[in-house]
Design a protein around this motif. Structure first.
Motif, PDB file in Angstrom:
ATOM      1  N   PRO A  18       5.761   1.825 -12.316  1.00  0.00           N
ATOM      2  CA  PRO A  18       6.407   0.541 -12.003  1.00  0.00           C
ATOM      3  C   PRO A  18       7.928   0.651 -11.887  1.00  0.00           C
ATOM      4  N   ASN A  19       8.466   1.854 -12.061  1.00  0.00           N
ATOM      5  CA  ASN A  19       9.917   1.992 -12.191  1.00  0.00           C
ATOM      6  C   ASN A  19      10.615   2.560 -10.964  1.00  0.00           C
ATOM      7  N   THR A  20       9.876   2.804  -9.894  1.00  0.00           N
ATOM      8  CA  THR A  20      10.455   3.173  -8.599  1.00  0.00           C
ATOM      9  C   THR A  20      10.164   2.028  -7.645  1.00  0.00           C
ATOM     10  N   PRO A  21      11.184   1.317  -7.173  1.00  0.00           N
ATOM     11  CA  PRO A  21      10.950   0.144  -6.329  1.00  0.00           C
ATOM     12  C   PRO A  21      10.043   0.456  -5.139  1.00  0.00           C
ATOM     13  N   GLY A  22       9.002  -0.355  -4.982  1.00  0.00           N
ATOM     14  CA  GLY A  22       8.110  -0.221  -3.842  1.00  0.00           C
ATOM     15  C   GLY A  22       7.014   0.812  -3.995  1.00  0.00           C
ATOM     16  N   LEU A  23       7.039   1.624  -5.058  1.00  0.00           N
ATOM     17  CA  LEU A  23       6.047   2.690  -5.162  1.00  0.00           C
ATOM     18  C   LEU A  23       4.633   2.133  -5.283  1.00  0.00           C
ATOM     19  N   ARG A  24       4.462   1.062  -6.073  1.00  0.00           N
ATOM     20  CA  ARG A  24       3.116   0.517  -6.237  1.00  0.00           C
ATOM     21  C   ARG A  24       2.578  -0.102  -4.951  1.00  0.00           C
ATOM     22  N   ASP A  25       3.438  -0.345  -3.970  1.00  0.00           N
ATOM     23  CA  ASP A  25       2.965  -0.832  -2.675  1.00  0.00           C
ATOM     24  C   ASP A  25       2.068   0.200  -2.001  1.00  0.00           C
ATOM     25  N   LEU A  26       2.218   1.462  -2.393  1.00  0.00           N
ATOM     26  CA  LEU A  26       1.393   2.527  -1.818  1.00  0.00           C
ATOM     27  C   LEU A  26      -0.051   2.449  -2.289  1.00  0.00           C
ATOM     28  N   GLN A  27      -0.352   1.554  -3.247  1.00  0.00           N
ATOM     29  CA  GLN A  27      -1.738   1.347  -3.657  1.00  0.00           C
ATOM     30  C   GLN A  27      -2.493   0.458  -2.666  1.00  0.00           C
ATOM     31  N   ALA A  28      -1.782  -0.185  -1.741  1.00  0.00           N
ATOM     32  CA  ALA A  28      -2.451  -0.992  -0.714  1.00  0.00           C
ATOM     33  C   ALA A  28      -3.347  -0.093   0.115  1.00  0.00           C
ATOM     34  N   GLU A  29      -4.492  -0.601   0.522  1.00  0.00           N
ATOM     35  CA  GLU A  29      -5.546   0.241   1.079  1.00  0.00           C
ATOM     36  C   GLU A  29      -5.095   1.080   2.278  1.00  0.00           C
ATOM     37  N   SER A  30      -4.437   0.471   3.245  1.00  0.00           N
ATOM     38  CA  SER A  30      -4.063   1.228   4.452  1.00  0.00           C
ATOM     39  C   SER A  30      -3.009   2.286   4.140  1.00  0.00           C
ATOM     40  N   ALA A  31      -2.004   1.928   3.340  1.00  0.00           N
ATOM     41  CA  ALA A  31      -0.965   2.891   2.970  1.00  0.00           C
ATOM     42  C   ALA A  31      -1.554   4.019   2.140  1.00  0.00           C
ATOM     43  N   LEU A  32      -2.447   3.679   1.235  1.00  0.00           N
ATOM     44  CA  LEU A  32      -3.051   4.691   0.373  1.00  0.00           C
ATOM     45  C   LEU A  32      -3.925   5.655   1.166  1.00  0.00           C
ATOM     46  N   ASP A  33      -4.652   5.142   2.135  1.00  0.00           N
ATOM     47  CA  ASP A  33      -5.512   5.993   2.943  1.00  0.00           C
ATOM     48  C   ASP A  33      -4.697   7.075   3.659  1.00  0.00           C
ATOM     49  N   ASP A  34      -3.582   6.672   4.250  1.00  0.00           N
ATOM     50  CA  ASP A  34      -2.720   7.639   4.930  1.00  0.00           C
ATOM     51  C   ASP A  34      -2.132   8.643   3.947  1.00  0.00           C
ATOM     52  N   LEU A  35      -1.668   8.160   2.824  1.00  0.00           N
ATOM     53  CA  LEU A  35      -1.052   9.047   1.835  1.00  0.00           C
ATOM     54  C   LEU A  35      -2.051  10.077   1.312  1.00  0.00           C
ATOM     55  N   ASP A  54      -2.608  -3.189 -13.589  1.00  0.00           N
ATOM     56  CA  ASP A  54      -2.300  -4.569 -13.215  1.00  0.00           C
ATOM     57  C   ASP A  54      -2.947  -4.991 -11.896  1.00  0.00           C
ATOM     58  N   LEU A  55      -3.978  -4.277 -11.482  1.00  0.00           N
ATOM     59  CA  LEU A  55      -4.641  -4.555 -10.209  1.00  0.00           C
ATOM     60  C   LEU A  55      -5.613  -5.724 -10.336  1.00  0.00           C
ATOM     61  N   THR A  56      -5.747  -6.482  -9.258  1.00  0.00           N
ATOM     62  CA  THR A  56      -6.850  -7.438  -9.178  1.00  0.00           C
ATOM     63  C   THR A  56      -8.107  -6.662  -8.810  1.00  0.00           C
ATOM     64  N   LEU A  57      -9.263  -7.266  -9.023  1.00  0.00           N
ATOM     65  CA  LEU A  57     -10.505  -6.567  -8.686  1.00  0.00           C
ATOM     66  C   LEU A  57     -10.643  -6.330  -7.179  1.00  0.00           C
ATOM     67  N   PRO A  58     -10.234  -7.254  -6.312  1.00  0.00           N
ATOM     68  CA  PRO A  58     -10.264  -6.930  -4.875  1.00  0.00           C
ATOM     69  C   PRO A  58      -9.347  -5.757  -4.527  1.00  0.00           C
TER      70      PRO A  58
END
Length: 363
Positions: free
Chosen positions: A174-191, A219-223
């Motif tokens: 949680p301490n690098t701005p924007g890093l947790r955004d990479l958990q979004a499905e499309s971004a994560l798939d590419d990574l 801190d994720l929602t189930l979806p």
């Protein structure tokens, strides 16, 4: 012996700034002759992502950020050690102070910001001790100012795969701005696709396929969890680590530093991280093993992670308050729990109470 020494030293250690105490502890462990721990009870032997662990109790990433004290940590009796997070280029992390103890809660808040000596420094240390044995993983992170963070993970995987027993793609700090955004499905798939391709490229030269794990937030929602697990299964990742620190602040917190920003770890994280672990286990459907981390501070909490679905467990923050003797205490307790359940291996109890724990029962 080691527990008695910690009990004597703890008041002095806790008078120091938390980060200074951490650095001195790592330095002492790196400088001291590595211990040879007693052989583990065979009931603790665990197989996960193609590796054979003498016991399922590991040191979580964040303690030995720069791979300085691997042998000292293994000498405490851990079945495996995860170093890092490591970034491709050195970076200082966030300004100090950035680590805060909450003694009343047996918790820690940190906002290190992935301070790292960089990939090459860690690679050199891993290479220097490669023949000494022990299972060592490396936690991978992106540089704060990187223009292409997915590329950072590929760079790290290519360089460090030949030197590590497993790699962890950490997109949950949680301490690098924007890093947790990479958990979004499309971004994560590419990574993940790019990290696995880099791992495979490195393996072509060595003939070694290094397992790659994914570490997620509590801190994720189930979806959101549905999407992450879908990517992990589709890309045939080797395992997941559940979970990193939380940005939530339970109302029960009493420590004077409870209002500090950063990731909260330790005892208050146990319930939420264990429930998300159980939910992850339900969705993974035995396609790959899980590592449970968050609030482990005793044999009973470690066993709860196993009952929720973890093949392996990790801790770090609990040692701030209970010292290194906790390693042997947890292992002894797990042996006792396995025998009490009539199991010939602790691994036979993985996921035994997943459904109840996902409902918030049995913790």
């Amino acid at each position: 012996m080691i527990g008695s020494l910690f009990s004597l030293a703890r008041p002095l250690i806790h008078r120091l700034d938390a980060e200074m105490a951490h650095r001195l502890t790592v330095a002492a462990l790196a400088a001291a002759p590595a211990l040879k721990p007693a052989a583990d009870d065979p009931i603790l032997a665990t197989e996960a992502f193609g590796l054979s662990f003498p016991n399922p109790v590991g040191l979580a990433a964040g303690f030995d950020k720069h791979a300085e004290a691997i042998d000292g940590a293994l000498g405490l009796g851990f079945g495996f050690v995860e170093v890092g997070g490591v970034t491709p280029l050195p970076q200082p992390g966030n300004p100090r102070p950035r680590v805060f103890r909450l003694p009343e809660d047996e918790a820690v808040i940190n906002r290190y910001g992935l301070n790292s000596e960089g990939m090459e420094a860690v690679a050199a240390r891993l290479a220097a001790r490669r023949k000494r044995g022990g299972i060592v993983g490396v936690n991978l992170g992106a540089n704060k100012d990187s223009a292409d963070r997915a590329a950072d993970y590929a760079i790290l995987a290519r360089r460090l795969a030949p030197l590590a027993d497993f790699l962890t793609v950490n997109v949950s700090s949680p301490n690098t701005p924007g890093l947790r955004d990479l958990q979004a499905e499309s971004a994560l798939d590419d990574l993940i696709a790019r990290a696995l391709a880099a791992r495979d490229e490195a393996g072509q030269a060595t003939g070694h396929r290094t397992p790659v794990l994914l570490k997620i937030a509590p801190d994720l929602t189930l979806p959101e969890l549905d999407g992450i697990v879908a990517v992990a299964r589709r890309r045939a990742i080797d395992g997941m680590i559940v979970s990193n620190t939380t940005v939530a602040r339970p109302d029960s917190l009493r420590g004077a530093s409870r209002g500090e920003t950063g990731g909260l770890s330790g005892r208050p994280l146990f319930t939420s991280s264990t429930r998300i672990l159980a939910e992850t286990y339900r969705r993974v459907e035995a396609q790959f093993p899980l590592v449970g981390v968050g609030g482990v501070d005793s044999a009973s909490t470690a066993f709860a992670k196993i009952r929720a679905g973890a093949s392996l467990v990790q801790f770090y923050s609990a040692m701030v308050f209970k010292g290194p003797a906790l390693v042997s205490e947890v292992k002894t307790g797990l042996v006792r729990e396995a025998r009490r359940a009539g199991a010939s291996r602790i691994a036979d109890l993985v996921g035994r109470d997943t459904e109840a724990i996902a409902r918030g029962e049995g913790l």
